[in-house]
Design an enzyme around this catalytic site. Structure first.
Site, short mmCIF file in Angstrom:
data_model
loop_
_atom_site.label_atom_id
_atom_site.label_comp_id
_atom_site.label_asym_id
_atom_site.label_seq_id
_atom_site.Cartn_x
_atom_site.Cartn_y
_atom_site.Cartn_z
N SER A 45 34.26 -19.60 93.92
CA SER A 45 33.71 -20.99 93.04
C SER A 45 32.44 -20.71 92.46
O SER A 45 31.98 -22.37 92.37
CB SER A 45 33.32 -21.10 95.22
OG SER A 45 32.05 -20.28 95.25
N ASP A 83 34.31 -11.67 93.72
CA ASP A 83 35.50 -11.61 93.97
C ASP A 83 36.15 -11.67 92.46
O ASP A 83 35.94 -11.97 91.90
CB ASP A 83 34.87 -13.83 94.05
CG ASP A 83 36.30 -14.21 95.24
OD1 ASP A 83 37.28 -13.16 95.66
OD2 ASP A 83 36.18 -15.93 95.47
N LYS A 113 36.51 -8.10 96.74
CA LYS A 113 37.33 -9.70 97.61
C LYS A 113 38.75 -10.02 96.73
O LYS A 113 38.29 -10.48 95.52
CB LYS A 113 36.89 -11.34 98.08
CG LYS A 113 38.02 -11.43 98.60
CD LYS A 113 36.94 -12.57 99.68
CE LYS A 113 36.43 -14.14 98.31
NZ LYS A 113 37.74 -15.00 97.95
N GLU A 115 42.58 -12.14 96.58
CA GLU A 115 43.59 -13.49 97.41
C GLU A 115 44.66 -13.25 97.24
O GLU A 115 45.51 -12.27 96.74
CB GLU A 115 43.05 -14.92 96.76
CG GLU A 115 41.82 -15.48 97.36
CD GLU A 115 41.49 -16.94 96.63
OE1 GLU A 115 43.51 -17.44 96.00
OE2 GLU A 115 40.70 -17.59 95.86
N GLU A 182 40.35 -18.75 105.25
CA GLU A 182 40.10 -20.09 105.47
C GLU A 182 40.95 -21.37 105.51
O GLU A 182 42.30 -20.86 105.49
CB GLU A 182 39.71 -19.82 103.75
CG GLU A 182 39.11 -21.59 103.35
CD GLU A 182 38.18 -20.98 101.77
OE1 GLU A 182 39.25 -20.06 101.47
OE2 GLU A 182 38.21 -22.17 100.93
O1 KIV Z 1 35.00 -18.27 96.48
C1 KIV Z 1 34.75 -18.74 97.19
O2 KIV Z 1 33.58 -19.14 97.69
C2 KIV Z 1 35.13 -17.85 98.31
C3 KIV Z 1 34.95 -18.50 99.83
C4 KIV Z 1 34.96 -19.36 100.38
C5 KIV Z 1 35.36 -18.13 100.92
O3 KIV Z 1 36.58 -17.45 98.55
#
Ligand code: KIV
Length: 294
Positions: A45, A83, A113, A115, A182
């Site tokens: 994000s 991420d 993390k 997806e 989510e």
């Molecule tokens: O990128 C992010 O902020 C996320 C959250 C919404 C879990 O993946």
């Protein structure tokens, strides 16, 4: 020693709720750690909150790494989750392993993390076996926004809900240490949370998850409706209105400078008398600003 994935598991085992927030830079990371956050997600994000992209799809490994490092430098005890951006984990397992490894070895993160459900299970297994702790991400997966066609509730039919349960179990079996859920119905998130041994972390997934994650820009009111975004998601609770405070402060500054109220004498520096006399001696004494100095 930083907080570990084992600490997160122990929190679930003790039925202690797990708060996570995003951060993207040194200043905010320091602030979050000082405020008691033990797990920070450097989310992709980043794309919208900091870099001005309109989705998470364009953000690159280099952009992510740059911000992961800043967050790591701003913290000493917090667990930092990096991420994996869109194209860093979609080409093949080798490339995903290399990129996830960079998040730890070059970025300094403690876990990553990524997806996706069953289709990512083999990759999750490979990363876990290589010593890279992986947090999964199910439900609304923003990197698939072009396929999903919008930020809509996921798992809302018996079939979709069943698929999500199976995806969650597959990720757990593959070695994921936790899973973000989510934008799924609260009851479904509750069912998945009960079925899993590993912690679930919800965002727009109701109160039954083991933990919650929010985008800090959302809950702190840094994204102003009408300026940055059209609306805030329903799951966002505003804990502050920092963009309003910032706009009021900036307007006051502009007015103060414009009307000569800033800076004041107390906000300015004096010059030594000898230096002042010296410089005056070399100049036309009728010119230049007056000096009031010691
Ligand atoms: O990128 C992010 O902020 C996320 C959250 C919404 C879990 O993946």
């Amino acid at each position: 020693m930083r907080v570990t994935v084992r600490d997160m598991q122990q929190m679930k085992d003790r039925a202690e709720k797990i708060p996570l927030l995003t951060a993207y830079d040194h200043t905010w990371a320091k602030l979050l750690e000082a405020a008691g956050v033990r797990f920070i997600l450097v989310g992709d994000s980043l794309a919208q909150c900091i870099l001005g992209y309109d989705s998470t799809v364009p953000v690159t490994m280099d952009e992510m790494l740059h911000h992961v490092r800043a967050v790591v430098r701003g913290t000493s005890a917090t667990h930092v989750i990096a991420d994996m951006p869109f194209m860093s984990c979609r080409i093949n397992e080798d490339e995903t392993l290399r990129n996830a490894g960079r998040m730890l070895s070059e970025g300094g993160a403690q876990s990553v993390k990524l997806e996706g459900g069953r289709q990512m299970a083999q990759t999750v297994r490979r990363l876990s076996e290589a010593g890279i702790p992986v947090m999964g991400h199910l439900g609304l997966t923003p990197q698939s926004i072009n396929r999903l066609g919008g930020h809509t509730l996921q798992g809302n039919s018996a079939e979709d809900a069943g698929r999500l349960v199976e995806d969650a179990l597959a990720l757990q079996d593959a070695g994921a240490y936790s899973i973000v859920l989510e934008l799924v119905p609260a009851r479904l998130a509750g069912i998945i949370t009960e079925k899993l041994k590993i912690p679930t972390i919800g965002i727009g997934a109701g109160p039954h998850c083991d933990g919650q994650v929010q985008v800090s820009h959302d809950i702190l009111g840094l994204l102003e409706v009408g300026i940055h975004v059209d609306h805030l998601p329903r799951h966002v609770r505003l804990y502050a209105q920092l963009s309003r405070d910032a706009m009021a402060a900036v307007s006051a500054y502009v007015a103060d400078v414009g009307e000569g109220r800033f800076p004041s004498e107390a906000e300015s520096f004096k010059m030594k008398r000898a230096a002042l006399d010296g410089i005056r001696g070399r100049q036309d004494p009728t010119q230049g600003p007056p000096g009031e100095d010691s």
